[in-house]
Design a protein around this motif. Structure first.
Motif, short mmCIF file in Angstrom:
data_model
loop_
_atom_site.label_atom_id
_atom_site.label_comp_id
_atom_site.label_asym_id
_atom_site.label_seq_id
_atom_site.Cartn_x
_atom_site.Cartn_y
_atom_site.Cartn_z
N SER A 170 99.83 59.43 68.13
CA SER A 170 99.82 58.34 69.11
C SER A 170 98.50 58.29 69.85
O SER A 170 97.95 57.20 70.10
CB SER A 170 100.97 58.51 70.10
N ASP A 171 97.93 59.45 70.21
CA ASP A 171 96.64 59.47 70.90
C ASP A 171 95.53 58.96 70.01
O ASP A 171 94.66 58.21 70.45
CB ASP A 171 96.31 60.89 71.37
N TYR A 227 97.57 77.47 55.49
CA TYR A 227 96.90 76.66 56.51
C TYR A 227 97.81 75.47 56.79
O TYR A 227 98.08 74.65 55.91
CB TYR A 227 95.53 76.18 56.02
N ILE A 228 98.29 75.38 58.03
CA ILE A 228 99.28 74.37 58.39
C ILE A 228 98.63 73.30 59.25
O ILE A 228 98.02 73.60 60.28
CB ILE A 228 100.46 74.99 59.15
N VAL A 229 98.74 72.06 58.79
CA VAL A 229 98.30 70.90 59.56
C VAL A 229 99.56 70.12 59.94
O VAL A 229 100.33 69.74 59.06
CB VAL A 229 97.34 70.01 58.77
N ALA A 230 99.76 69.91 61.24
CA ALA A 230 100.98 69.25 61.70
C ALA A 230 100.63 68.06 62.58
O ALA A 230 99.63 68.06 63.29
CB ALA A 230 101.87 70.23 62.46
N ALA A 231 101.48 67.05 62.52
CA ALA A 231 101.32 65.87 63.35
C ALA A 231 102.35 65.89 64.46
O ALA A 231 103.49 66.31 64.25
CB ALA A 231 101.47 64.60 62.52
N VAL A 232 101.96 65.46 65.66
CA VAL A 232 102.89 65.28 66.76
C VAL A 232 102.71 63.88 67.31
O VAL A 232 101.62 63.31 67.28
CB VAL A 232 102.68 66.32 67.88
N ARG A 233 103.79 63.33 67.81
CA ARG A 233 103.73 61.98 68.38
C ARG A 233 103.26 62.00 69.83
O ARG A 233 102.56 61.10 70.28
CB ARG A 233 105.11 61.32 68.29
N GLU A 234 103.65 63.04 70.57
CA GLU A 234 103.30 63.13 71.98
C GLU A 234 102.33 64.27 72.22
O GLU A 234 102.49 65.36 71.68
CB GLU A 234 104.57 63.35 72.81
N HIS A 235 101.32 64.00 73.05
CA HIS A 235 100.26 64.97 73.29
C HIS A 235 100.79 66.26 73.91
O HIS A 235 100.29 67.36 73.62
CB HIS A 235 99.19 64.35 74.21
N GLU A 236 101.81 66.17 74.78
CA GLU A 236 102.30 67.38 75.44
C GLU A 236 102.98 68.35 74.49
O GLU A 236 103.20 69.52 74.82
CB GLU A 236 103.29 67.01 76.56
N ASN A 237 103.31 67.89 73.27
CA ASN A 237 103.91 68.78 72.29
C ASN A 237 102.88 69.52 71.43
O ASN A 237 103.26 70.39 70.66
CB ASN A 237 104.85 67.99 71.38
N ALA A 238 101.61 69.16 71.56
CA ALA A 238 100.57 69.80 70.75
C ALA A 238 100.47 71.31 71.02
O ALA A 238 100.40 72.10 70.06
CB ALA A 238 99.23 69.12 70.97
#
Length: 365
Positions: free
Chosen positions: A259-260, A233-244
């Motif tokens: 960031s959001d 089970y992978i939980v990942a963080a992104v800084r920009e919403h468009e990369n989600a």
């Protein structure tokens, strides 16, 4: 702790660095060096104070000074013994036999013991790593140990996950020191490389949290983790919403847009300071309120979510999350899990369901 050059080498090759237990080898070596210097200083003092009982065959006067005392001490303790300086007085010879000789033996034992300690420490380190690799399974891997990674580790530990079941993967530097201070094992290296992740036992991990500061690195790490472990089970963080969406396509089960999330919390606090305080309370462990997931109790099967002592905000049924007011979960059924808001600290007069060994619906046979 490794020096900067050693850390650089480890970061390139993906070394496993386990947290130190008790005194480090460097502290032990420092203690041995200090003891050795002390033996030398005591011997120099003894010889110098009794300098009239010694004779220097290379000096016309036969007298010895402080420099001669230091010279005599070093050649004597190291068993070199050139013989140019020697005790001639009877009491000086007795001091040499019953005081300086034991000091010489102690110095040699210390010297040999230090050499053996260095070799043994390396062997113990390799054995610890081999034992750690054999027993490491069903663990959590945290990629990146910055602010987000450290907060994630703290949350896991506060919720019952053992520190021994958490492995940090980071390129090194301050993150290694921080992870060691928190009692966590570290694999130093680039988490986008499969060899580094394999050293962290990713293929046997149940959960992987990816929290580096670069979205491209997070995507590559997610792809590599998913290639090595299809069931994690992978939980990942992104800084920009468009990369989600890209992170989802790479194999992440859950994606958090940092960031959001911060921006929404800032906006709520600006519009309603009290609402911002409540949201911060929910995100802070051990104080005020907390959001938790728990099993359904036997006594709660068939009841409505609104009637339970805990404030139910969602119900998990067949891996799908329903809001508490959804008609699908009007009556709770066996196998449901509850997402609840409840007091962070359990009080004797207000016990929280599910925390006192009550039988859950999953315990029924």
């Amino acid at each position: 702790m490794p020096d900067d050059q050693e850390r650089h080498e480890q970061s390139r090759h993906g070394f496993v660095v386990l947290p130190d237990r008790g005194n480090t080898i460097w502290r032990a070596l420092a203690q041995r060096v200090a003891l050795g210097v002390g033996i030398i200083a005591v011997t120099v003092l003894l010889v110098y104070l009794d300098r009239n009982g010694y004779v220097d065959s290379n000096d016309p006067t036969g007298k010895i000074n402080l420099a001669d005392s230091i010279y005599y001490t070093t050649v004597t303790l190291s068993t070199t013994g050139y013989g140019d300086i020697a005790p001639v007085a009877e009491h000086s010879r007795l001091i040499s036999a019953f005081v300086i000789t034991p000091l010489r033996i102690a110095f040699l034992v210390l010297l040999i013991g230090t050499t053996l300690e260095v070799a043994a420490a390396q062997g113990r380190r390799m054995l610890r790593i081999a034992r750690w690799r054999r027993h490491m399974s069903d663990h959590v891997v945290i990629v990146g140990y910055g602010t987000k990674g450290r907060s994630a580790a703290e949350t896991l530990v506060n919720n019952g996950i053992s520190r021994e079941d958490i492995v940090v993967v980071d390129k090194g530097g301050a993150a290694v020191s921080d992870a060691h201070a928190d009692g966590l094992a570290v694999v130093t290296g680039d988490a986008t490389r499969s060899g580094v992740l394999q050293r962290a036992g990713v293929e046997r991990a149940t959960q992987v949290i990816i929290t580096t500061d670069r979205d491209d690195s997070n995507v590559l790490s997610t792809l590599t983790v998913r290639q090595l472990n299809a069931g994690a089970y992978i939980v990942a963080a992104v800084r920009e919403h468009e990369n989600a969406p890209l992170m989802k396509q790479s194999g992440a089960n859950s994606v958090i847009t940092s960031s959001d999330a911060v921006g929404r919390l800032l906006g709520l606090s600006s519009l309603s300071p009290t609402l911002g305080t409540v949201m911060e309370d929910l995100l802070t462990y051990g104080e005020g309120l907390e959001v938790a997931e728990r099993d359904l109790l036997v006594s709660e099967v068939g009841q409505q979510p609104q009637t339970l002592p805990d404030q139910v905000i969602a119900v998990v049924r067949d891996e799908t999350v329903y809001r508490y007011f959804d008609p699908t979960v009007t009556q709770l059924a066996r196998g449901d899990r509850l997402i609840v808001v409840r007091p962070a600290k359990e009080l004797p007069w207000a016990p929280r369901p599910g925390t006192h060994g009550e039988e859950t619906d999953l315990d029924e046979t």
